[in-house]
Design an enzyme around this catalytic site. Structure first.
Site, short mmCIF file in Angstrom:
data_model
loop_
_atom_site.label_atom_id
_atom_site.label_comp_id
_atom_site.label_asym_id
_atom_site.label_seq_id
_atom_site.Cartn_x
_atom_site.Cartn_y
_atom_site.Cartn_z
N CYS A 188 16.12 7.88 4.09
CA CYS A 188 17.22 6.93 4.31
C CYS A 188 18.57 7.60 4.06
CB CYS A 188 17.03 5.70 3.44
SG CYS A 188 16.60 6.04 1.73
N1 LIG Z 1 12.41 1.91 0.78
C1 LIG Z 1 13.17 2.63 1.59
O1 LIG Z 1 14.35 2.32 1.80
C2 LIG Z 1 12.60 3.85 2.27
C3 LIG Z 1 13.40 4.48 3.22
C4 LIG Z 1 12.92 5.60 3.87
C5 LIG Z 1 11.67 6.09 3.57
N2 LIG Z 1 10.92 5.47 2.62
C6 LIG Z 1 9.59 6.04 2.33
O2 LIG Z 1 8.60 5.18 2.85
C7 LIG Z 1 7.46 5.20 2.02
C8 LIG Z 1 7.18 3.77 1.55
O3 LIG Z 1 8.31 3.35 0.80
P1 LIG Z 1 8.51 1.84 0.35
O4 LIG Z 1 9.85 1.78 -0.24
O5 LIG Z 1 8.13 0.93 1.46
O6 LIG Z 1 7.41 1.77 -0.83
P2 LIG Z 1 6.76 0.53 -1.55
O7 LIG Z 1 7.56 -0.70 -1.30
O8 LIG Z 1 6.54 0.94 -2.96
O9 LIG Z 1 5.36 0.39 -0.80
C9 LIG Z 1 4.36 1.36 -0.90
C10 LIG Z 1 3.14 0.96 -0.09
O10 LIG Z 1 2.10 1.91 -0.38
C11 LIG Z 1 0.98 1.24 -0.99
N3 LIG Z 1 0.49 2.12 -2.06
C12 LIG Z 1 1.07 2.38 -3.25
N4 LIG Z 1 0.37 3.28 -3.93
C13 LIG Z 1 -0.70 3.60 -3.17
C14 LIG Z 1 -1.80 4.46 -3.31
N5 LIG Z 1 -1.96 5.21 -4.41
N6 LIG Z 1 -2.71 4.53 -2.31
C15 LIG Z 1 -2.55 3.77 -1.20
N7 LIG Z 1 -1.54 2.92 -1.01
C16 LIG Z 1 -0.62 2.85 -1.97
C17 LIG Z 1 1.52 -0.06 -1.52
O11 LIG Z 1 0.46 -0.99 -1.59
P3 LIG Z 1 0.49 -2.21 -2.65
O12 LIG Z 1 1.64 -3.10 -2.23
O13 LIG Z 1 -0.81 -2.87 -2.47
O14 LIG Z 1 0.71 -1.59 -3.99
C18 LIG Z 1 2.55 -0.41 -0.46
O15 LIG Z 1 1.91 -0.91 0.68
C19 LIG Z 1 7.78 6.14 0.83
O16 LIG Z 1 7.21 7.38 1.07
C20 LIG Z 1 9.31 6.19 0.86
O17 LIG Z 1 9.81 7.41 0.36
C21 LIG Z 1 11.34 4.35 1.98
#
Ligand SMILES: NC(=O)c1ccc[n+]([C@@H]2O[C@H](COP(=O)([O-])OP(=O)(O)OC[C@H]3O[C@@H](n4cnc5c(N)ncnc54)[C@H](OP(=O)(O)O)[C@@H]3O)[C@@H](O)[C@H]2O)c1
Length: 347
Positions: A153
């Site tokens: 991001c």
């Molecule tokens: N948030 C942002 O603004 C953003 C921007 C760009 C890129 N990203 C990237 O996108 C990815 C997801 O980010 P997010 O912010 O959406 O994260 P998040 O809200 O914490 O969601 C993580 C997802 O992964 C699942 N998960 C967590 N631990 C796991 C494990 N050990 N094995 C399998 N599944 C698991 C979670 O399932 P549960 O809900 O069931 O725990 C949830 O579906 C990350 O790599 C992040 O760096 C995020």
């Protein structure tokens, strides 16, 4: 244009980026959402846990099983935490799927990744094969990419803002570019953390990971040697969404802001999601919130000969799910705006 729907899966669907992907893909006329997985052991009705996705009634949030995912999907978005995401993306890519990974796992060479993320790197062949998906700067490679490393991001906001100046040679060699960047709290994901509690965040403002944010090498790598090392500070805003990057570029030679504006306008002419504001105007988070748009503002400080670039995006849209869908559209030859909006949500 493809006439039969592409069968699409989202792994990590219960996270903030995954939920945004579902919201966008639900409105995509060329997509059949065929697989949705989270970190659950047993399958549950998606809308029981996420009622805002009411239009997706009938879909179940399942435990991730690679064979089931590969069997049901042509393309998969993987939005898991760093460390897990790249491995799952590599696994599905090796099974012949088109994969767009939203994590940082495939964006850096293994040694650099391990130094900044403090985690084992993803498989080397996947890192090598992944196309860095900053859409406006990678369209040609994306058209045939089977594995996409969707940009971070902060890097998306910063690179869209800085690349025209750096590529046009406006930046003074040896001068340090300073980037002062802020993010809303959804940038940290959905998992609970003490410092992200409402009572800690509301009415508050502070920097974090000073000097060691993992997006530093990603930004430096894409900007290239002509930009040199950067100083990059990240700060948490008491907002839900948004990235705002204020970038300060030492100029190679005196230039008027109107000339810089022409450079940017020419570079982004015709781009549906990058909007360069005329001199005198500045971006705001509310102008891009819930849209896939990046808004860029420009100023030149004549006293210090520094170019100021202001760049605003929604972290979950252009900074994550929106850009991922944009990349999917490029890869599968859909019009790039399909299922995406350029309009912000105001107020
Ligand atoms: N948030 C942002 O603004 C953003 C921007 C760009 C890129 N990203 C990237 O996108 C990815 C997801 O980010 P997010 O912010 O959406 O994260 P998040 O809200 O914490 O969601 C993580 C997802 O992964 C699942 N998960 C967590 N631990 C796991 C494990 N050990 N094995 C399998 N599944 C698991 C979670 O399932 P549960 O809900 O069931 O725990 C949830 O579906 C990350 O790599 C992040 O760096 C995020």
């Amino acid at each position: 244009m493809i006439s039969t729907p592409i069968r699409v899966g989202v792994v990590g669907a219960s996270g903030y980026s995954g939920l945004e992907l579902l919201r966008l893909l639900a409105a995509h006329p060329g997509v059949e959402l065929s697989y949705v997985a989270g970190n659950h052991e047993s399958s549950i009705e998606l809308t029981d846990e996420f009622p805002h996705l009411a239009g997706l009634g009938g879909l179940r949030l399942e435990a991730y099983r690679p064979e089931v995912c590969a069997d049901r999907c042509d393309a998969v978005f993987v939005a898991l935490p760093s460390g897990s995401s790249g491995r799952v993306a590599a696994e599905l890519w090796r099974m012949g799927k088109v994969v767009i990974d939203l994590s940082g796992d495939l964006r850096l060479p293994a040694d650099v990744y391990e130094r900044w993320y403090q985690k084992p790197a993803a498989p080397a062949d996947a890192i090598e094969a992944a196309v860095y998906g900053l859409t406006e700067w990678a369209r040609e490679a994306l058209r045939s990419a089977n594995l996409v490393a969707n940009p971070g991001c902060y890097p998306t906001a910063v690179l869209l803002g800085l690349l025209p100046a750096v590529r046009a040679g406006l930046c003074r060699g040896g001068g340090t570019i300073v980037i002062d960047a802020k993010s809303g709290v959804s940038g940290a994901g959905r998992s609970a953390a003490g410092h992200l509690m409402f009572a800690e965040m509301a009415d508050n403002f502070l920097p974090y990971r000073v000097g060691r944010h993992q997006h530093v090498p990603e930004i430096e790598r894409v900007l290239g040697p002509e930009a040199g090392a950067i100083v990059f500070t990240t700060q948490l805003l008491p907002t839900v969404r948004g990235i705002y990057a204020s970038c300060y570029v030492p100029l190679a030679q005196p230039i008027r802001v109107e000339e810089v504006y022409e450079v940017y306008r020419n570079r982004y002419e015709g781009e549906p999601f990058v909007h360069v504001l005329p001199p005198g105007q500045v971006p705001a988070l509310k102008h891009v919130r819930a849209s896939n748009r990046c808004q860029i503002g420009l100023a030149v400080d004549d006293r210090t000969q520094v170019l100021m670039v202001f760049s605003a995006i929604d972290n979950l849209q252009k900074g994550a799910a929106g850009q991922a869908v944009q990349n999917f559209n490029v890869r599968f030859q859909f019009p790039e705006e399909t299922a995406l909006t350029g309009c912000g949500v105001h107020p």
